[in-house]
Design an enzyme around this catalytic site. Structure first.
Site, PDB file in Angstrom:
ATOM      1  N   HIS A  32       8.148 -19.191   0.304  1.00  0.00           N
ATOM      2  CA  HIS A  32       7.785 -18.408   1.284  1.00  0.00           C
ATOM      3  C   HIS A  32       7.124 -17.096   0.643  1.00  0.00           C
ATOM      4  CE1 HIS A  32       8.425 -14.671   4.050  1.00  0.00           C
ATOM      5  NE2 HIS A  32       7.855 -15.490   4.651  1.00  0.00           N
ATOM      6  N   GLU A  85       3.603 -18.482  -0.128  1.00  0.00           N
ATOM      7  CA  GLU A  85       2.677 -18.716   1.424  1.00  0.00           C
ATOM      8  C   GLU A  85       1.982 -17.547   1.479  1.00  0.00           C
ATOM      9  OE1 GLU A  85       3.282 -17.738   5.329  1.00  0.00           O
ATOM     10  OE2 GLU A  85       5.025 -19.066   5.203  1.00  0.00           O
ATOM     11  N   HIS A  86       2.699 -16.533   1.395  1.00  0.00           N
ATOM     12  CA  HIS A  86       1.790 -15.205   1.645  1.00  0.00           C
ATOM     13  C   HIS A  86       0.974 -14.667   0.732  1.00  0.00           C
ATOM     14  CE1 HIS A  86       4.741 -12.428   4.481  1.00  0.00           C
ATOM     15  NE2 HIS A  86       5.097 -13.535   4.572  1.00  0.00           N
ATOM     16  N   GLU A  99       9.544  -8.217   6.135  1.00  0.00           N
ATOM     17  CA  GLU A  99       9.841  -9.161   7.172  1.00  0.00           C
ATOM     18  C   GLU A  99      11.274  -9.906   7.208  1.00  0.00           C
ATOM     19  OE1 GLU A  99       7.352 -12.715   5.832  1.00  0.00           O
ATOM     20  OE2 GLU A  99       8.158 -14.012   7.726  1.00  0.00           O
TER      21      GLU A  99
END
Lengths: 431, 437
Positions: free
Chosen positions: B69, B72-73, B149
């Protein structure tokens, strides 16, 4: 009478990008107006509609009545008792969604072509023939009461509720659409029938239709579903808000991360400067991964995961709302950064390049509204709802092209004011 | 593929749908192993591009949770040719939109944009697959963002914390037990080197499926894919750990007490077979659970909410599009004070009664029809087709499996559904959770 208008979706310098679509302004035998796009690419029909009025007109002490009434519309009707309506929807490839909002009741309806008669019958039943059984009323009240409790348990929903409560002060806009646990108890079966009758009238209705149906049939079905509704002279308008709160308020909740909702006055969709304000907000906090707030607060400083602002237009006025979440210890620092960006917008406005990029964004993004029948139908409805005019599609590019840097920045200095901002903080105070 | 006129003959409509497939997608494979799928839809001059990588948090090393993840950022941080946020800025400038998401089994990126920028968008997507330039500063700031997040999605939401804890117990040995976003303490320790290693190892063309849906031509896409993605070298695919979880032989209850909780909620998570084990059995279970527990027409809802008035809501659903085992989620909101075991007993007893009485042919036919109708709706729009094709292909299904779904639905009998529900009822691999103040 049918007026055919050629809509130019977006003009771009390269001529092969010009796109057009036929839309018709139609009027049924029973006098209902609607906008229509024939689209035969798939065997389905989509309709989007609004009834002006909405939850803010609930009688005092009985807040939540409109939402409760709308939630009961699929619980049982004259010819579809119990859960027959919901089962028939499934069986006939039909989707109905109805929701109460502050100033309107929103509806969407979709049906596959082969089940068109059955689908419209189901919509007819739920709008015109709800039973509002006492037992169902008790059940749905309990469900809404549970959802109010869940909203109060979640930091982010609690923050918007508290924001509305304080920001809009004594005006009706401070109310929660769902009402309160107590106000729900006071709503009787008669109240629900009354709200139903007042809410669904022919003159408050706005409709957009797109899909695999011809115009004569569309007219016929619309008359069938909505033609029996009463006409009413009463204007369903919410009194505007006057003063808005400024400064900041704190509400304590046991959470490691605070939610902040902020806002100030904006203006209504019919205001001639609306598009200009939209462009300013796009640069400030609207444009996805490109806005100043996003770049400054997230990308440069890593203070938040998401931060945004948007224009919220109401019938007679409007507000600019924003929000973010950050660890309790970073709240003050982040608020300061938001205020700085607000001040910068007021004093310096936007650059020529920012204006250019915002313009191309708004021109290019419009065609995304035409990728599904439901988004076409909704666009047709929204343009009517805000009285943007039948030429809006043709004029839209011109409106964007005509935005001049000097004027837009003079508008920025008039609307944005960090001293008028109100911040609602829901979190835990730093020890 | 033109469908105009079909409604005039809707008697032949269903048979036609079945023989033609749902999306009528076209596909091919590049020499480096990357798959490309195209769904043409000319309604509006708009295209949606999705690139699906067939790995997600499942390929992370032990102790490095959250890395997929995180990566992905970082994929938005620019390349040498298109530095900083040039790509995102370009998409905005032309009126497009974009985002990305990471799951246990896949990572996906998408853009929706006016069709005349197809080549540039494909070029930039291909470029960031191998040419990302990252700095230590990028990584450190983004780590703060990701922690925020995590705080937003999990730490400040007691219900999400309960879910996370329940999954970690339900999947003690499989990567489905580790949160996609990562454990907080492990995110905090991820480094620049971890990121670079992960990127080089997994972002290779033979791990990717490109799906274009909207106003595009297959031949054009073929040409452009070769030109931009075709130049990347094939890499060595490294899979995640293929571990299986043991049977659960104890009864497990987890409770989350938190002062902000105002409404009690009961949950139950099951481990079940996925569609990968058998599409037919998966569909039978899905149909069965829809009849039993989905929405306010379900048999459980009818009895426990409408008639007996024990709950204000009850429901459940199957999630079987997974590489490993699938899940079934159940939840209930009691009207009165009832303890966790009691809620479980009420639902189990009710399920027994329902299954003994038998499921009606009519209910079964309604759910089957709904599948067919939904396949019409799924083509109304341009992101939907790319989404469902991309997800299914990365999980391991073929394009034929997707196109012929309606045919498979029609082959399912009510006996299949009864069997599926019977073995579901006997399933002991579950965990019960409660949210309270």
């Amino acid at each position: 009478m049918i007026i055919k208008i050629l809509i130019f979706l977006f003009f771009l310098l390269t001529n092969h990008n010009v796109n057009s679509i036929d839309f018709e302004q139609l009027r049924t035998e029973k006098g209902i107006n609607f906008w229509f796009v024939k689209d035969k690419s798939l065997p389905l029909i989509s309709m989007s509609f609004s009834f002006k009025g909405g939850a803010l007109l609930d009688p005092s002490g009985k807040e939540g009545a409109t939402n409760l009434m709308v939630s009961l519309l699929d619980e049982g009707t004259e010819n579809f008792k119990g859960n027959k309506l919901k089962l028939s929807l499934k069986e006939n490839g039909t989707k109905i969604s109805l929701s109460a909002e502050k100033e309107k009741i929103e509806g969407t309806f979709q049906v596959v072509s082969s089940q068109i008669q059955e689908g419209f019958w189901l919509l007819y039943e739920s709008i015109n023939k709800p039973l509002f059984n006492s037992e169902d009323i008790t059940k749905v009240k309990k469900q809404i009461q549970a959802s109010i409790k869940i909203d109060k348990s979640v930091v982010s929903t609690q923050a918007s509720e508290k924001f509305n409560e304080i920001f809009f002060k004594d005006s009706l806009f401070s109310r929660n659409v769902k009402g309160t646990s107590e106000s729900l108890k006071k709503i009787s079966r008669n109240d629900i029938f009354k709200i139903h009758k007042e809410s669904f009238t022919k003159n408050n209705l706005i409709i957009g239709v797109a899909g695999n149906i011809d115009s004569e049939n569309a007219k016929k079905y619309i008359d069938y579903v909505f033609g029996e509704l009463p006409s009413s002279k009463a204007k369903r308008e919410t009194p505007p808000f006057n003063n808005l709160e400024k400064g900041k308020e704190f509400f304590e909740m046991e959470t490691p991360q605070a939610t902040i909702v902020f806002g100030q006055r904006g203006f209504g969709r019919k205001n001639k400067d609306y598009f200009a304000a939209r462009v300013l907000n796009y640069v400030l906090g609207g444009g996805g991964f490109q806005s100043r707030l996003y770049k400054e607060v997230r990308e440069k400083n890593g203070l938040v995961y998401s931060i945004y602002s948007y224009l919220m237009p109401y019938e007679s006025d409007g507000v600019i709302i924003g929000g973010f979440q950050t660890r309790n210890k970073n709240v003050d620092e982040t608020i300061l950064k938001v205020k700085q960006e607000w001040k910068k917008m007021k004093n310096q406005g936007i650059s020529a390049n920012e204006l250019k990029e915002a313009k191309t964004y708004y021109k290019g993004s419009f065609s995304r509204n035409f990728t599904s029948t439901i988004s076409i139908a909704t666009l047709l409805k929204v343009v009517q709802y805000y009285d943007l005019g039948k030429d809006y599609f043709a004029n839209r590019s011109g409106i964007i092209d005509n935005l001049k840097l000097k004027e837009i920045n003079s508008l920025a200095s008039r609307i944005f004011d960090e001293k008028n901002l109100f911040f609602m903080i829901v979190g835990k105070r730093n020890m | 593929m033109k469908l105009v006129g079909l409604i005039l003959f809707f008697l032949t409509f269903f048979s036609k749908l079945q023989s033609e497939g749902i999306y009528n997608a076209k596909s091919f494979q590049l020499k480096n192993g990357m798959k490309v799928v195209v769904v043409e839809n000319k309604r509006a001059p708009v295209v949606s591009q999705m690139i699906w990588y067939n790995f997600g948090s499942g390929v992370e090393e032990k102790g490095k949770s959250g890395l997929a993840h995180f990566m992905e950022h970082l994929m938005f941080k620019g390349t040498k040719k298109f530095p900083d946020n040039y790509y995102s800025n370009f998409i905005s400038r032309i009126g497009g939109s974009e985002n990305a998401f990471t799951s246990y089994d896949y990572t996906a990126y998408y853009q929706i944009f006016p069709k005349y920028e197809l080549e540039k968008i494909m070029q930039m997507e291909a470029d960031r697959m191998v040419n990302l330039t990252l700095t230590e500063e990028n990584v450190e700031i983004e780590k703060k963002v990701i922690l925020e997040e995590r705080f937003q999605r999990v730490e400040s939401d007691p219900s999400a914390k309960l879910d996370e804890s329940m999954r970690s117990i339900l999947f003690p040995n499989h990567y489905y037990g580790t949160p996609i976003i990562g454990w907080r303490h492990e995110i905090e320790n991820l480094t620049f080197t971890d990121v670079l290693k992960f990127y080089k190892k997994h972002y290779i063309p033979n791990n990717a499926v490109l799906v274009l849906s909207g106003d595009v031509e297959f031949e054009e896409v073929k040409k452009l894919s070769k030109k931009y993605f075709g130049r990347h070298k094939k890499g060595k695919v490294s899979f995640g750990m293929e571990t299986r979880d043991p049977l659960i032989e104890t009864s497990i209850k987890v409770e989350m007490s938190h002062p902000t909780v105002k409404q009690k909620i009961w949950k139950k998570f099951y481990r079940v077979d996925s569609y990968k084990k058998s599409i037919k059995k998966g569909l039978a279970l899905d149909i069965g659970l829809k009849i039993l527990a989905s929405g306010s027409t379900s048999l459980l809802y009818e009895s426990l909410v409408n008639k007996k008035k024990i709950f204000s809501a009850v429901g459940g659903y199957y999630q079987g599009l997974t590489k490993g085992e699938g899940n079934v989620y159940f939840y209930a909101i009691p009207n009165e004070e009832i303890n966790l075991d009691e809620v479980d007993k009420i639902i189990n007893d009710e399920m027994k009664i329902i299954l003994n009485q038998g499921i009606s042919e009519k209910r079964f036919e309604i759910e089957k029809k709904k599948y067919i109708f939904d396949s019409i709706y799924s083509r109304d729009g341009i992101l939907n087709p790319a989404q469902s094709i991309g997800e299914s292909l990365t999980i391991g299904f073929s394009l034929d499996d997707i196109e012929n779904l309606n045919k498979k639905i029609n082959e399912i009998t009510i006996f299949d559904v009864k069997d599926a529900l019977k073995s579901f009822q006997e399933n002991k691999n579950f965990i019960i959770g409660g949210l309270k103040s």
